[in-house]
Design an enzyme around this catalytic site. Structure first.
Site, PDB file in Angstrom:
ATOM      1  N   ARG A   1       0.987  -1.050   0.053  1.00  0.00           N
ATOM      2  CA  ARG A   1       0.166   0.063   0.058  1.00  0.00           C
ATOM      3  C   ARG A   1       0.846   1.177  -0.138  1.00  0.00           C
ATOM      4  NH1 ARG A   1      -2.320  -3.572   3.847  1.00  0.00           N
ATOM      5  NH2 ARG A   1      -4.501  -4.144   3.141  1.00  0.00           N
TER       6      ARG A   1
ATOM      7  N   LYS B   1      -2.310  -2.733   7.521  1.00  0.00           N
ATOM      8  CA  LYS B   1      -3.604  -2.059   7.943  1.00  0.00           C
ATOM      9  C   LYS B   1      -4.081  -2.827   9.161  1.00  0.00           C
ATOM     10  CE  LYS B   1      -7.879  -0.829   5.335  1.00  0.00           C
ATOM     11  NZ  LYS B   1      -8.604  -1.144   4.211  1.00  0.00           N
TER      12      LYS B   1
ATOM     13  N   HIS C   1      -2.910   2.628  -5.629  1.00  0.00           N
ATOM     14  CA  HIS C   1      -3.593   1.342  -5.664  1.00  0.00           C
ATOM     15  C   HIS C   1      -3.717   0.575  -7.055  1.00  0.00           C
ATOM     16  CE1 HIS C   1      -5.547  -0.308  -2.256  1.00  0.00           C
ATOM     17  NE2 HIS C   1      -6.538  -0.615  -3.058  1.00  0.00           N
TER      18      HIS C   1
ATOM     19  N   ARG D   1      -0.691  -1.649  -7.106  1.00  0.00           N
ATOM     20  CA  ARG D   1      -1.081  -2.564  -6.397  1.00  0.00           C
ATOM     21  C   ARG D   1      -1.884  -3.778  -6.932  1.00  0.00           C
ATOM     22  NH1 ARG D   1      -1.437  -4.214  -0.551  1.00  0.00           N
ATOM     23  NH2 ARG D   1      -3.812  -4.474   0.139  1.00  0.00           N
TER      24      ARG D   1
ATOM     25  N   HIS E   1      -4.224  -8.912   2.876  1.00  0.00           N
ATOM     26  CA  HIS E   1      -5.812  -9.172   3.059  1.00  0.00           C
ATOM     27  C   HIS E   1      -6.135  -9.680   4.335  1.00  0.00           C
ATOM     28  CE1 HIS E   1      -6.711  -7.519  -1.398  1.00  0.00           C
ATOM     29  NE2 HIS E   1      -6.479  -6.601  -0.534  1.00  0.00           N
TER      30      HIS E   1
ATOM     31  N   TYR F   1      -9.189 -10.029  -7.887  1.00  0.00           N
ATOM     32  CA  TYR F   1      -8.525 -10.215  -8.732  1.00  0.00           C
ATOM     33  C   TYR F   1      -8.475 -11.612  -9.748  1.00  0.00           C
ATOM     34  CZ  TYR F   1      -6.319  -6.604  -6.090  1.00  0.00           C
ATOM     35  OH  TYR F   1      -6.062  -5.470  -5.459  1.00  0.00           O
TER      36      TYR F   1
END
Length: 301
Positions: free
Chosen positions: A146, A170, A243, A246, A269, A278
Protein backbone atom coordinates in the site's frame (compact mmCIF):
# COMPACT_ATOMS: atom_id res chain seq x y z
CA UNK A 1 -39.00 27.06 -1.40
CA UNK A 2 -40.04 27.22 2.24
CA UNK A 3 -42.70 24.55 1.69
CA UNK A 4 -40.05 22.14 0.46
CA UNK A 5 -37.94 22.72 3.57
CA UNK A 6 -40.95 22.00 5.79
CA UNK A 7 -41.59 18.76 3.90
CA UNK A 8 -37.96 17.75 4.37
CA UNK A 9 -38.12 18.40 8.13
CA UNK A 10 -41.36 16.42 8.35
CA UNK A 11 -39.75 13.52 6.50
CA UNK A 12 -36.65 13.59 8.71
CA UNK A 13 -38.80 13.57 11.84
CA UNK A 14 -40.64 10.57 10.38
CA UNK A 15 -37.51 8.49 9.70
CA UNK A 16 -36.09 9.38 13.11
CA UNK A 17 -39.17 8.49 15.16
CA UNK A 18 -41.00 5.91 13.04
CA UNK A 19 -38.08 4.16 11.34
CA UNK A 20 -35.53 4.61 14.13
CA UNK A 21 -32.78 6.01 11.88
CA UNK A 22 -29.61 7.18 13.63
CA UNK A 23 -28.64 10.82 14.05
CA UNK A 24 -25.84 10.35 11.50
CA UNK A 25 -28.26 8.99 8.90
CA UNK A 26 -30.70 11.84 9.53
CA UNK A 27 -27.86 14.35 9.19
CA UNK A 28 -26.70 12.80 5.90
CA UNK A 29 -30.25 12.74 4.52
CA UNK A 30 -30.77 16.38 5.52
CA UNK A 31 -27.64 17.37 3.57
CA UNK A 32 -28.65 15.28 0.55
CA UNK A 33 -32.21 16.65 0.48
CA UNK A 34 -31.07 20.25 1.03
CA UNK A 35 -28.74 19.89 -1.97
CA UNK A 36 -31.66 18.46 -3.98
CA UNK A 37 -33.81 21.40 -2.90
CA UNK A 38 -31.13 23.83 -4.11
CA UNK A 39 -30.94 21.95 -7.40
CA UNK A 40 -34.70 22.35 -7.96
CA UNK A 41 -34.57 26.05 -7.06
CA UNK A 42 -31.70 26.64 -9.46
CA UNK A 43 -33.67 25.13 -12.32
CA UNK A 44 -37.07 26.54 -11.41
CA UNK A 45 -38.67 23.08 -11.01
CA UNK A 46 -41.55 22.61 -8.58
CA UNK A 47 -41.65 19.41 -6.58
CA UNK A 48 -45.03 18.33 -7.99
CA UNK A 49 -43.71 18.87 -11.54
CA UNK A 50 -40.65 16.65 -11.07
CA UNK A 51 -40.91 13.67 -13.46
CA UNK A 52 -38.87 10.66 -14.62
CA UNK A 53 -36.85 12.64 -17.19
CA UNK A 54 -35.98 15.12 -14.41
CA UNK A 55 -34.87 12.21 -12.22
CA UNK A 56 -32.58 10.93 -14.98
CA UNK A 57 -31.16 14.42 -15.45
CA UNK A 58 -30.44 14.64 -11.72
CA UNK A 59 -28.62 11.31 -11.85
CA UNK A 60 -26.43 12.71 -14.66
CA UNK A 61 -25.85 15.82 -12.55
CA UNK A 62 -24.65 13.71 -9.60
CA UNK A 63 -22.50 11.43 -11.76
CA UNK A 64 -20.29 14.32 -12.75
CA UNK A 65 -19.66 15.32 -9.15
CA UNK A 66 -19.62 12.28 -6.85
CA UNK A 67 -18.20 8.79 -6.62
CA UNK A 68 -20.68 5.97 -7.13
CA UNK A 69 -21.17 5.09 -3.46
CA UNK A 70 -21.92 8.70 -2.47
CA UNK A 71 -24.17 9.18 -5.48
CA UNK A 72 -26.22 6.07 -4.65
CA UNK A 73 -26.65 7.16 -1.04
CA UNK A 74 -27.98 10.54 -2.19
CA UNK A 75 -30.39 8.92 -4.64
CA UNK A 76 -31.56 6.49 -1.97
CA UNK A 77 -32.36 9.42 0.34
CA UNK A 78 -34.32 11.24 -2.38
CA UNK A 79 -36.23 8.16 -3.49
CA UNK A 80 -37.22 7.44 0.11
CA UNK A 81 -38.30 11.09 0.45
CA UNK A 82 -40.55 10.81 -2.63
CA UNK A 83 -42.04 7.55 -1.30
CA UNK A 84 -42.95 9.45 1.87
CA UNK A 85 -44.49 12.30 -0.15
CA UNK A 86 -46.45 9.84 -2.28
CA UNK A 87 -47.95 8.21 0.82
CA UNK A 88 -48.89 11.65 2.09
CA UNK A 89 -50.62 12.40 -1.20
CA UNK A 90 -48.33 15.35 -1.90
CA UNK A 91 -46.99 13.93 -5.17
CA UNK A 92 -48.37 11.43 -7.64
CA UNK A 93 -45.91 8.58 -8.13
CA UNK A 94 -42.19 8.33 -7.38
CA UNK A 95 -40.00 9.41 -10.35
CA UNK A 96 -37.03 7.58 -8.83
CA UNK A 97 -38.77 4.18 -8.83
CA UNK A 98 -37.44 3.58 -12.35
CA UNK A 99 -33.86 4.50 -11.38
CA UNK A 100 -31.64 1.53 -10.44
CA UNK A 101 -29.79 2.05 -7.17
CA UNK A 102 -27.59 -1.04 -7.41
CA UNK A 103 -23.81 -0.80 -7.24
CA UNK A 104 -22.01 -1.81 -10.40
CA UNK A 105 -20.91 -5.22 -9.16
CA UNK A 106 -18.86 -5.88 -12.28
CA UNK A 107 -16.66 -2.83 -11.90
CA UNK A 108 -13.07 -4.06 -11.90
CA UNK A 109 -10.06 -2.23 -10.51
CA UNK A 110 -7.92 -0.24 -12.92
CA UNK A 111 -4.92 -2.34 -13.94
CA UNK A 112 -1.90 -1.49 -16.09
CA UNK A 113 -0.84 -4.00 -18.70
CA UNK A 114 2.68 -5.41 -18.49
CA UNK A 115 3.57 -3.25 -21.50
CA UNK A 116 2.31 -0.14 -19.67
CA UNK A 117 4.30 -1.14 -16.59
CA UNK A 118 7.41 -1.44 -18.76
CA UNK A 119 6.79 2.06 -20.17
CA UNK A 120 6.31 3.44 -16.66
CA UNK A 121 9.52 1.90 -15.32
CA UNK A 122 11.44 3.09 -18.37
CA UNK A 123 10.85 6.71 -17.30
CA UNK A 124 14.01 7.46 -15.35
CA UNK A 125 16.62 10.15 -15.28
CA UNK A 126 19.40 11.93 -13.40
CA UNK A 127 18.83 13.61 -10.08
CA UNK A 128 17.27 12.37 -6.88
CA UNK A 129 13.59 13.14 -7.61
CA UNK A 130 13.42 11.20 -10.90
CA UNK A 131 15.31 8.28 -9.35
CA UNK A 132 13.09 8.28 -6.27
CA UNK A 133 9.91 8.24 -8.37
CA UNK A 134 11.21 5.31 -10.41
CA UNK A 135 12.06 3.35 -7.26
CA UNK A 136 8.69 4.18 -5.68
CA UNK A 137 6.84 2.78 -8.71
CA UNK A 138 9.12 -0.26 -8.84
CA UNK A 139 8.75 -0.85 -5.10
CA UNK A 140 4.94 -0.83 -5.07
CA UNK A 141 4.58 -2.87 -8.25
CA UNK A 142 7.01 -5.60 -7.17
CA UNK A 143 5.92 -5.87 -3.52
CA UNK A 144 2.19 -5.09 -3.66
CA UNK A 145 2.63 -2.58 -0.85
CA UNK A 146 0.00 0.00 0.00
CA UNK A 147 1.22 3.56 -0.52
CA UNK A 148 1.07 4.18 3.25
CA UNK A 149 3.24 1.10 3.80
CA UNK A 150 5.79 2.13 1.15
CA UNK A 151 6.11 5.66 2.52
CA UNK A 152 6.49 4.31 6.05
CA UNK A 153 9.54 2.15 5.23
CA UNK A 154 12.88 3.17 6.76
CA UNK A 155 16.22 2.21 5.23
CA UNK A 156 17.03 0.19 8.36
CA UNK A 157 13.86 -1.91 7.88
CA UNK A 158 15.35 -3.66 4.85
CA UNK A 159 16.75 -7.13 5.59
CA UNK A 160 19.19 -7.26 2.68
CA UNK A 161 20.40 -10.84 3.11
CA UNK A 162 16.84 -12.20 3.22
CA UNK A 163 15.49 -9.72 0.61
CA UNK A 164 12.50 -8.75 2.71
CA UNK A 165 11.01 -5.94 4.81
CA UNK A 166 8.80 -6.40 7.88
CA UNK A 167 6.05 -3.78 7.83
CA UNK A 168 2.96 -2.99 9.86
CA UNK A 169 0.00 -3.03 7.53
CA UNK A 170 -3.67 -2.19 7.88
CA UNK A 171 -5.01 -2.72 11.38
CA UNK A 172 -1.45 -2.87 12.77
CA UNK A 173 -0.93 -6.38 11.40
CA UNK A 174 2.64 -7.23 10.44
CA UNK A 175 3.72 -8.99 7.25
CA UNK A 176 6.77 -9.25 5.03
CA UNK A 177 7.26 -7.47 1.73
CA UNK A 178 9.62 -9.48 -0.47
CA UNK A 179 12.21 -8.00 -2.83
CA UNK A 180 13.29 -9.46 -6.15
CA UNK A 181 17.03 -9.69 -6.73
CA UNK A 182 16.94 -7.02 -9.43
CA UNK A 183 14.99 -4.72 -7.10
CA UNK A 184 17.63 -5.17 -4.38
CA UNK A 185 20.27 -4.08 -6.90
CA UNK A 186 18.24 -1.00 -7.90
CA UNK A 187 17.61 -0.11 -4.25
CA UNK A 188 21.33 -0.27 -3.47
CA UNK A 189 22.06 2.12 -6.34
CA UNK A 190 19.21 4.40 -5.27
CA UNK A 191 20.54 4.63 -1.70
CA UNK A 192 23.77 6.16 -2.99
CA UNK A 193 21.81 8.92 -4.73
CA UNK A 194 19.57 9.29 -1.68
CA UNK A 195 22.56 9.64 0.66
CA UNK A 196 23.98 12.53 -1.37
CA UNK A 197 20.57 14.20 -1.54
CA UNK A 198 20.02 13.84 2.23
CA UNK A 199 23.39 15.42 2.93
CA UNK A 200 22.59 18.35 0.64
CA UNK A 201 19.26 18.87 2.42
CA UNK A 202 20.84 18.56 5.86
CA UNK A 203 18.74 15.54 6.81
CA UNK A 204 21.34 12.76 6.77
CA UNK A 205 19.84 11.34 9.99
CA UNK A 206 16.41 10.87 8.38
CA UNK A 207 15.87 7.13 7.96
CA UNK A 208 12.88 7.31 5.56
CA UNK A 209 13.43 5.31 2.38
CA UNK A 210 11.59 7.92 0.30
CA UNK A 211 12.41 11.58 0.94
CA UNK A 212 10.40 14.63 -0.05
CA UNK A 213 11.84 17.70 -1.74
CA UNK A 214 12.43 19.41 1.62
CA UNK A 215 14.29 16.43 3.05
CA UNK A 216 11.54 14.97 5.23
CA UNK A 217 9.64 11.74 4.65
CA UNK A 218 7.76 11.88 1.33
CA UNK A 219 4.18 12.98 2.21
CA UNK A 220 1.12 11.00 1.15
CA UNK A 221 -0.28 14.02 -0.71
CA UNK A 222 2.93 14.46 -2.72
CA UNK A 223 2.89 10.80 -3.76
CA UNK A 224 -0.54 11.21 -5.32
CA UNK A 225 0.63 14.31 -7.20
CA UNK A 226 3.56 12.28 -8.56
CA UNK A 227 1.21 9.58 -9.85
CA UNK A 228 -1.00 12.16 -11.54
CA UNK A 229 2.02 13.77 -13.22
CA UNK A 230 3.21 10.43 -14.59
CA UNK A 231 -0.27 9.55 -15.82
CA UNK A 232 -0.07 12.66 -17.99
CA UNK A 233 3.53 11.95 -19.07
CA UNK A 234 2.54 8.43 -20.20
CA UNK A 235 -0.72 9.61 -21.75
CA UNK A 236 -2.74 7.05 -19.78
CA UNK A 237 -6.50 7.31 -20.25
CA UNK A 238 -7.21 5.00 -17.30
CA UNK A 239 -6.96 5.71 -13.58
CA UNK A 240 -3.38 5.70 -12.31
CA UNK A 241 -2.92 5.83 -8.56
CA UNK A 242 -0.72 3.96 -6.06
CA UNK A 243 -3.58 1.48 -5.72
CA UNK A 244 -3.47 0.89 -9.49
CA UNK A 245 0.08 -0.46 -9.13
CA UNK A 246 -1.00 -2.66 -6.22
CA UNK A 247 -3.89 -3.95 -8.34
CA UNK A 248 -1.49 -4.56 -11.22
CA UNK A 249 0.90 -6.50 -8.96
CA UNK A 250 -1.90 -8.81 -7.76
CA UNK A 251 -3.48 -9.25 -11.19
CA UNK A 252 -0.20 -10.10 -12.91
CA UNK A 253 0.60 -12.59 -10.13
CA UNK A 254 -2.76 -14.27 -10.70
CA UNK A 255 -2.27 -14.21 -14.48
CA UNK A 256 0.93 -16.18 -14.00
CA UNK A 257 -0.79 -18.83 -11.90
CA UNK A 258 -0.12 -17.67 -8.33
CA UNK A 259 -2.39 -19.25 -5.73
CA UNK A 260 -5.05 -16.87 -4.45
CA UNK A 261 -4.05 -17.49 -0.82
CA UNK A 262 -0.47 -16.54 -1.60
CA UNK A 263 -1.66 -13.30 -3.17
CA UNK A 264 -3.91 -12.71 -0.16
CA UNK A 265 -0.90 -13.06 2.15
CA UNK A 266 1.30 -10.78 0.04
CA UNK A 267 -1.37 -8.07 -0.10
CA UNK A 268 -2.15 -8.33 3.61
CA UNK A 269 -5.86 -8.94 3.06
CA UNK A 270 -7.63 -10.19 6.16
CA UNK A 271 -10.38 -11.87 4.13
CA UNK A 272 -9.85 -13.89 0.96
CA UNK A 273 -13.10 -12.40 -0.40
CA UNK A 274 -11.23 -9.09 -0.79
CA UNK A 275 -8.57 -10.81 -2.88
CA UNK A 276 -11.12 -12.57 -5.09
CA UNK A 277 -11.62 -9.43 -7.19
CA UNK A 278 -8.33 -10.34 -8.86
CA UNK A 279 -9.68 -13.69 -9.96
CA UNK A 280 -12.35 -11.76 -11.87
CA UNK A 281 -9.73 -9.55 -13.50
CA UNK A 282 -7.64 -12.55 -14.50
CA UNK A 283 -10.71 -14.45 -15.69
CA UNK A 284 -11.60 -11.53 -17.93
CA UNK A 285 -8.15 -11.73 -19.49
CA UNK A 286 -8.35 -15.51 -19.86
CA UNK A 287 -11.70 -15.20 -21.62
CA UNK A 288 -10.24 -12.68 -24.10
CA UNK A 289 -7.33 -15.03 -24.81
CA UNK A 290 -9.71 -17.98 -25.19
CA UNK A 291 -12.04 -16.09 -27.53
CA UNK A 292 -9.18 -14.87 -29.69
CA UNK A 293 -7.21 -18.13 -29.92
CA UNK A 294 -9.55 -21.10 -29.57
CA UNK A 295 -10.78 -22.17 -33.04
CA UNK A 296 -14.24 -23.24 -31.87
CA UNK A 297 -14.64 -20.08 -29.81
CA UNK A 298 -14.00 -18.03 -32.97
CA UNK A 299 -16.60 -19.96 -34.95
CA UNK A 300 -19.25 -19.59 -32.28
CA UNK A 301 -18.52 -15.90 -31.58
Amino acid sequence: MGGMEELIEGYLAYIRTMKGESDNTVKSYRNDLSAFCSYLEGRGIDLDEFEIHDAREYVRFLMGRYKERSMLRKLSAIRSFFTYLEKKGIVEGNPFDMISLKMNEKRLPSVLSEAEIARLLAVDGPGYVMRRNHILFLFIYTTGARISEALGVDVDDIEWSKRRILIKGKGGKSRYLFLRKDVVGELEGYLEVRRTYAEEKGCAKNKALFLGEKGGRLPFSSAHIIFDEYRKILGLQKTFTPHTLRHSFATHMMDKGADIRLVQELLGHESISTTQIYTHVSSAKLKRVYDSTHPHAKKQG
